[in-house]
Design a protein around this motif. Sequence first.
Motif, PDB file in Angstrom:
ATOM      1  N   ASN A 113       0.988  -1.250   0.039  1.00 55.91           N
ATOM      2  CA  ASN A 113      -0.062   0.096  -0.264  1.00 55.91           C
ATOM      3  C   ASN A 113       1.021   1.244   0.030  1.00 55.91           C
ATOM      4  O   ASN A 113       0.573   2.161  -0.626  1.00 55.91           O
ATOM      5  CB  ASN A 113      -0.949   0.066   1.185  1.00 55.91           C
ATOM      6  CG  ASN A 113      -2.036  -0.842   1.061  1.00 55.91           C
ATOM      7  OD1 ASN A 113      -2.376  -1.393   0.061  1.00 55.91           O
ATOM      8  ND2 ASN A 113      -2.600  -1.414   2.174  1.00 55.91           N
ATOM      9  N   LEU A 114       1.802   1.131   0.905  1.00 55.60           N
ATOM     10  CA  LEU A 114       2.832   2.254   0.949  1.00 55.60           C
ATOM     11  C   LEU A 114       3.459   2.476  -0.510  1.00 55.60           C
ATOM     12  O   LEU A 114       3.746   3.885  -0.945  1.00 55.60           O
ATOM     13  CB  LEU A 114       3.811   2.159   1.737  1.00 55.60           C
ATOM     14  CG  LEU A 114       4.926   3.053   2.148  1.00 55.60           C
ATOM     15  CD1 LEU A 114       4.015   4.282   2.634  1.00 55.60           C
ATOM     16  CD2 LEU A 114       6.037   3.000   3.294  1.00 55.60           C
ATOM     17  N   LYS A 115       3.659   1.657  -1.186  1.00 52.99           N
ATOM     18  CA  LYS A 115       4.504   1.745  -2.553  1.00 52.99           C
ATOM     19  C   LYS A 115       3.492   2.301  -3.430  1.00 52.99           C
ATOM     20  O   LYS A 115       3.943   3.138  -4.115  1.00 52.99           O
ATOM     21  CB  LYS A 115       4.899   0.168  -2.866  1.00 52.99           C
ATOM     22  CG  LYS A 115       5.507   0.207  -4.441  1.00 52.99           C
ATOM     23  CD  LYS A 115       4.618  -0.251  -5.673  1.00 52.99           C
ATOM     24  CE  LYS A 115       3.917  -1.362  -5.662  1.00 52.99           C
ATOM     25  NZ  LYS A 115       3.149  -1.377  -6.924  1.00 52.99           N
ATOM     26  N   ASP A 116       1.951   1.939  -3.293  1.00 53.21           N
ATOM     27  CA  ASP A 116       1.241   2.475  -4.299  1.00 53.21           C
ATOM     28  C   ASP A 116       0.731   3.830  -4.065  1.00 53.21           C
ATOM     29  O   ASP A 116       0.765   4.669  -4.947  1.00 53.21           O
ATOM     30  CB  ASP A 116      -0.229   1.701  -4.059  1.00 53.21           C
ATOM     31  CG  ASP A 116      -0.021   0.250  -4.473  1.00 53.21           C
ATOM     32  OD1 ASP A 116       0.814  -0.193  -5.408  1.00 53.21           O
ATOM     33  OD2 ASP A 116      -0.789  -0.614  -4.059  1.00 53.21           O
ATOM     34  N   GLN A 117       0.860   4.189  -2.626  1.00 54.43           N
ATOM     35  CA  GLN A 117       0.633   5.772  -2.386  1.00 54.43           C
ATOM     36  C   GLN A 117       1.792   6.467  -3.029  1.00 54.43           C
ATOM     37  O   GLN A 117       1.673   7.552  -3.647  1.00 54.43           O
ATOM     38  CB  GLN A 117       0.906   5.824  -0.851  1.00 54.43           C
ATOM     39  CG  GLN A 117      -0.787   5.181  -0.374  1.00 54.43           C
ATOM     40  CD  GLN A 117      -0.514   5.148   1.118  1.00 54.43           C
ATOM     41  OE1 GLN A 117       0.422   5.757   1.940  1.00 54.43           O
ATOM     42  NE2 GLN A 117      -1.603   4.654   1.712  1.00 54.43           N
ATOM     43  N   LEU A 118       3.038   5.947  -2.970  1.00 57.53           N
ATOM     44  CA  LEU A 118       4.217   6.476  -3.495  1.00 57.53           C
ATOM     45  C   LEU A 118       4.322   6.921  -4.874  1.00 57.53           C
ATOM     46  O   LEU A 118       4.757   7.610  -5.464  1.00 57.53           O
ATOM     47  CB  LEU A 118       5.584   5.846  -2.886  1.00 57.53           C
ATOM     48  CG  LEU A 118       5.832   6.129  -1.126  1.00 57.53           C
ATOM     49  CD1 LEU A 118       6.961   5.384  -0.865  1.00 57.53           C
ATOM     50  CD2 LEU A 118       6.135   7.598  -0.827  1.00 57.53           C
ATOM     51  N   ALA A 119       3.901   5.746  -5.548  1.00 52.01           N
ATOM     52  CA  ALA A 119       4.069   5.915  -6.844  1.00 52.01           C
ATOM     53  C   ALA A 119       3.024   7.029  -7.590  1.00 52.01           C
ATOM     54  O   ALA A 119       3.196   7.482  -8.432  1.00 52.01           O
ATOM     55  CB  ALA A 119       3.286   4.496  -7.517  1.00 52.01           C
ATOM     56  N   ASN A 120       1.834   7.190  -6.734  1.00 53.91           N
ATOM     57  CA  ASN A 120       0.767   8.276  -6.995  1.00 53.91           C
ATOM     58  C   ASN A 120       1.413   9.547  -6.960  1.00 53.91           C
ATOM     59  O   ASN A 120       0.852  10.606  -7.652  1.00 53.91           O
ATOM     60  CB  ASN A 120      -0.436   8.347  -6.350  1.00 53.91           C
ATOM     61  CG  ASN A 120      -1.180   6.944  -6.658  1.00 53.91           C
ATOM     62  OD1 ASN A 120      -1.053   6.483  -7.959  1.00 53.91           O
ATOM     63  ND2 ASN A 120      -1.998   6.300  -5.787  1.00 53.91           N
ATOM     64  N   VAL A 121       2.480   9.728  -5.807  1.00 55.20           N
ATOM     65  CA  VAL A 121       2.888  11.129  -5.836  1.00 55.20           C
ATOM     66  C   VAL A 121       3.725  11.709  -7.067  1.00 55.20           C
ATOM     67  O   VAL A 121       3.646  12.991  -7.343  1.00 55.20           O
ATOM     68  CB  VAL A 121       3.838  11.094  -4.668  1.00 55.20           C
ATOM     69  CG1 VAL A 121       4.671  12.308  -4.206  1.00 55.20           C
ATOM     70  CG2 VAL A 121       3.060  10.745  -3.186  1.00 55.20           C
ATOM     71  N   ASP A 122       4.557  10.873  -7.412  1.00 58.07           N
ATOM     72  CA  ASP A 122       5.233  11.477  -8.651  1.00 58.07           C
ATOM     73  C   ASP A 122       4.645  11.415 -10.096  1.00 58.07           C
ATOM     74  O   ASP A 122       5.466  11.586 -10.869  1.00 58.07           O
ATOM     75  CB  ASP A 122       6.697  10.739  -8.537  1.00 58.07           C
ATOM     76  CG  ASP A 122       7.655  11.242  -7.486  1.00 58.07           C
ATOM     77  OD1 ASP A 122       7.193  12.298  -6.976  1.00 58.07           O
ATOM     78  OD2 ASP A 122       8.159  10.153  -6.831  1.00 58.07           O
TER      79      ASP A 122
END
Length: 153
Positions: A113-122
Amino acid sequence: MGKDDDTSSSSSYDYHLDLGVNNIKNVIPLILDREKVQYSNWVELFECYAHAYNILDHIDSKTPKLTDISDERLKRLDSIVKNWIYGTISKDFLETIIEKGAAAQQIWDKLKNLKDQLANVDQPVLEQKLVIRLVSGLINTDVDIVAAMIQQM
């Protein structure tokens, strides 16, 4: 006395391959962190290692759970897997996902989930989408006719 005692104590203690792993960083040389995101590579290494040591079921809910071992042993293996995860991620990630009493599967899912959230940031946002978002906030104001015209473009 000595021989019988050794036999009885060894039969009550089942040895599992992953109990012999001292330093997970020797086989998973990547440290998962925010700056140098290598999530796919890290997951591939981790899953290969977990599969080789027959503990993939602790991080992959689709893998059938072992049934021929005690609950105590399952908890011990789960703790080992959690320590492997904790030992191969950055301090920043560790502080974000660590949770007392959580199972390895829960920690694994938190990382995903953290990976998915970080992917959306950039992710880049198209200029047209930005304009439409801004204009949609103008509807029902003094310039709503202009906003409606821009949205239709």
